[in-house]
Enzyme design. Structure first.
Site, PDB file in Angstrom:
ATOM      1  N   ASP A   7       0.758  -0.727  -0.052  1.00  0.00           N
ATOM      2  CA  ASP A   7      -0.226  -0.108   0.200  1.00  0.00           C
ATOM      3  C   ASP A   7       0.852   1.306  -0.260  1.00  0.00           C
ATOM      4  O   ASP A   7       1.346   0.929  -0.300  1.00  0.00           O
ATOM      5  CB  ASP A   7      -1.202  -0.002   1.123  1.00  0.00           C
ATOM      6  CG  ASP A   7      -2.207   1.066   1.222  1.00  0.00           C
ATOM      7  OD1 ASP A   7      -2.514   1.556   0.190  1.00  0.00           O
ATOM      8  OD2 ASP A   7      -2.444   1.459   2.558  1.00  0.00           O
ATOM      9  N   SER A   8       0.457   2.494  -0.195  1.00  0.00           N
ATOM     10  CA  SER A   8       1.236   3.551   0.212  1.00  0.00           C
ATOM     11  C   SER A   8       0.988   3.824   1.323  1.00  0.00           C
ATOM     12  O   SER A   8       1.841   4.900   1.652  1.00  0.00           O
ATOM     13  CB  SER A   8       0.448   5.009  -0.841  1.00  0.00           C
ATOM     14  OG  SER A   8      -0.449   4.738  -0.394  1.00  0.00           O
ATOM     15  N   TYR A  39      -0.944   9.102  -3.002  1.00  0.00           N
ATOM     16  CA  TYR A  39      -0.981   8.365  -3.922  1.00  0.00           C
ATOM     17  C   TYR A  39      -2.193   8.773  -5.024  1.00  0.00           C
ATOM     18  O   TYR A  39      -2.037   8.802  -6.083  1.00  0.00           O
ATOM     19  CB  TYR A  39      -0.935   6.321  -4.589  1.00  0.00           C
ATOM     20  CG  TYR A  39       0.426   6.104  -4.057  1.00  0.00           C
ATOM     21  CD1 TYR A  39       1.792   6.422  -3.355  1.00  0.00           C
ATOM     22  CD2 TYR A  39       0.420   5.060  -5.028  1.00  0.00           C
ATOM     23  CE1 TYR A  39       2.916   5.799  -3.343  1.00  0.00           C
ATOM     24  CE2 TYR A  39       1.411   4.396  -5.067  1.00  0.00           C
ATOM     25  CZ  TYR A  39       2.806   4.674  -4.154  1.00  0.00           C
ATOM     26  OH  TYR A  39       4.188   3.989  -4.194  1.00  0.00           O
ATOM     27  N   CYS A  70      -4.432  -1.436  -1.965  1.00  0.00           N
ATOM     28  CA  CYS A  70      -4.195  -0.563  -2.499  1.00  0.00           C
ATOM     29  C   CYS A  70      -5.612  -0.125  -3.935  1.00  0.00           C
ATOM     30  O   CYS A  70      -4.925  -1.094  -4.835  1.00  0.00           O
ATOM     31  CB  CYS A  70      -3.421   0.757  -2.583  1.00  0.00           C
ATOM     32  SG  CYS A  70      -2.967   1.797  -2.713  1.00  0.00           S
ATOM     33  N   THR A  72      -6.065   2.447  -4.760  1.00  0.00           N
ATOM     34  CA  THR A  72      -4.999   3.321  -6.102  1.00  0.00           C
ATOM     35  C   THR A  72      -4.522   2.741  -7.053  1.00  0.00           C
ATOM     36  O   THR A  72      -4.790   2.790  -8.224  1.00  0.00           O
ATOM     37  CB  THR A  72      -4.606   4.908  -5.457  1.00  0.00           C
ATOM     38  OG1 THR A  72      -5.933   5.503  -4.531  1.00  0.00           O
ATOM     39  CG2 THR A  72      -4.073   5.859  -5.882  1.00  0.00           C
ATOM     40  N   CYS A 180     -11.048   2.602  -0.400  1.00  0.00           N
ATOM     41  CA  CYS A 180      -9.890   3.114  -0.590  1.00  0.00           C
ATOM     42  C   CYS A 180      -9.419   2.348   1.052  1.00  0.00           C
ATOM     43  O   CYS A 180     -10.440   2.977   2.321  1.00  0.00           O
ATOM     44  CB  CYS A 180      -9.433   4.755  -0.027  1.00  0.00           C
ATOM     45  SG  CYS A 180      -7.974   5.506   0.537  1.00  0.00           S
ATOM     46  N   THR A 181      -8.592   1.728   1.198  1.00  0.00           N
ATOM     47  CA  THR A 181      -7.490   1.282   2.523  1.00  0.00           C
ATOM     48  C   THR A 181      -7.908   1.932   3.504  1.00  0.00           C
ATOM     49  O   THR A 181      -8.035   1.562   4.989  1.00  0.00           O
ATOM     50  CB  THR A 181      -7.282  -0.033   1.812  1.00  0.00           C
ATOM     51  OG1 THR A 181      -5.894   0.959   1.264  1.00  0.00           O
ATOM     52  CG2 THR A 181      -7.298  -1.167   1.285  1.00  0.00           C
ATOM     53  N   HIS A 182      -7.698   2.909   3.496  1.00  0.00           N
ATOM     54  CA  HIS A 182      -7.311   4.045   4.820  1.00  0.00           C
ATOM     55  C   HIS A 182      -8.919   4.614   5.287  1.00  0.00           C
ATOM     56  O   HIS A 182      -8.280   4.342   6.393  1.00  0.00           O
ATOM     57  CB  HIS A 182      -6.138   5.162   4.111  1.00  0.00           C
ATOM     58  CG  HIS A 182      -5.113   5.134   4.317  1.00  0.00           C
ATOM     59  ND1 HIS A 182      -5.066   5.055   2.585  1.00  0.00           N
ATOM     60  CD2 HIS A 182      -4.194   5.752   4.604  1.00  0.00           C
ATOM     61  CE1 HIS A 182      -3.380   4.227   2.908  1.00  0.00           C
ATOM     62  NE2 HIS A 182      -2.767   5.656   3.876  1.00  0.00           N
TER      63      HIS A 182
HETATM   64  N1  DGL Z   1      -5.032   3.099   0.509  1.00  0.00           N
HETATM   65  C1  DGL Z   1      -4.849   3.793  -0.869  1.00  0.00           C
HETATM   66  C2  DGL Z   1      -6.118   3.110  -1.153  1.00  0.00           C
HETATM   67  O1  DGL Z   1      -7.186   2.324  -1.238  1.00  0.00           O
HETATM   68  C3  DGL Z   1      -4.585   5.096  -1.145  1.00  0.00           C
HETATM   69  C4  DGL Z   1      -4.147   5.651  -0.358  1.00  0.00           C
HETATM   70  C5  DGL Z   1      -3.526   7.309  -1.262  1.00  0.00           C
HETATM   71  O2  DGL Z   1      -3.730   7.995  -1.386  1.00  0.00           O
HETATM   72  O3  DGL Z   1      -2.696   7.168  -0.885  1.00  0.00           O
HETATM   73  O4  DGL Z   1      -6.861   3.555  -2.349  1.00  0.00           O
END
Ligand code: DGL
Length: 263
Positions: A7-8, A39, A70, A72, A180-182
């Site tokens: 992941d980022s 990202y 991730c 993204t 988004c996983t975050h």
């Molecule tokens: N965790 C990432 C996702 O699932 C994105 C985070 C980022 O923008 O870096 O999209």
């Protein structure tokens, strides 16, 4: 057997957390590209280059399956990665299909990064399943930065969410897709912000089940060989995390994710 997670940043820990329950027997390598997060506002070319480097790093460590935890990175880079590597590369995408199936007379909100929100991958998914135009996509890039700063509560978070959602009538929604996983770190806040009993969907269980099936079905490991408990190594960009304080921080993030699993 070694499995690489990418992941980022810390969002992919939510996917890893679930996979460690579904598939506890393997050795995990978790790579968070903290030097380059977020990202979600970068160009596709830039994301591809960064993800390619990270996946190369995980392959060099001996990983035989890669999970892009991730949305993204999956949007931007899964196709070139699958063309480049012979090993399985598993991605994650917003859970639009089950959300539409469960929404009844209400609407579905998909929160994602700007890249995921604007690329054709999500648009095509919505075209396929949203036959009654019930899905709204809301880019929420600020949540990635807040998560990276450990800001899981407080005024800044609430102000950001209220501003980003100001144009939407939150009572219209019964389904919230965490694209988004975050965003898994904020489930407790979303549960308070939405007036209905909102159902929150992420792809983590689906990805984890898919990972288990993939390693068995491709013959990488026989089911009977999956015994005992594996291990986890964490990396921030190319650096292995060995500092006790940072490992405690990651443990606290896992605990937060565990609490949020019940929401
Ligand atoms: N965790 C990432 C996702 O699932 C994105 C985070 C980022 O923008 O870096 O999209």
């Amino acid at each position: 057997m070694k499995v690489g997670f990418f992941d980022s940043g810390i969002g992919g820990l939510s996917t890893l957390h679930q996979s460690m329950k579904v598939l506890p027997e393997v050795d995990y390598y978790f790579y968070a590209d903290t030097d380059h997060v977020p990202y979600g506002e970068k160009s596709i070319e830039e994301i591809r280059k960064l993800v390619d480097h990270a996946v190369g790093f995980l392959v060099d460590k001996g990983c035989e399956v890669i999970v892009l935890a991730c949305n993204t990175a999956t949007t931007a880079a899964i196709t070139p990665l699958r063309n480049k590597y012979k090993i399985p590369v598993i991605g994650i995408e917003p859970a639009v299909k089950p959300a539409v199936a469960h929404c009844k007379d209400k609407r579905v909100m998909v929160m994602a990064t700007p890249v995921t929100a604007k690329e054709p991958k999500l648009k095509n998914l919505i075209l396929k399943y949203d036959l009654e135009n019930k899905v709204d996509v809301v880019p929420m890039p600020g949540l990635v930065r807040l998560a990276q700063n450990d800001e899981f509560s407080g005024d800044r978070l609430l102000n950001y969410i209220h501003n980003a959602l100001a144009d939407y009538n939150l009572a219209d929604y019964s389904q919230l897709v965490l694209g988004c996983t975050h965003f898994n770190y904020f489930k407790d806040t979303f549960a308070k912000v939405f007036p209905n009993d909102i159902e929150m969907l992420d792809g983590n269980l689906g990805v984890s089940n898919h990972l288990r099936e993939t390693i068995i079905n491709t013959g990488l490991v026989k089911e009977e060989e999956l015994v005992g408990r594996g291990s986890v190594e964490y990396y921030y960009s190319d650096r292995k995390i060995e500092d006790g304080e940072e490992l405690e921080h990651i443990k606290a993030l896992h605990q937060r994710l565990e609490r949020n699993l019940k929401l």
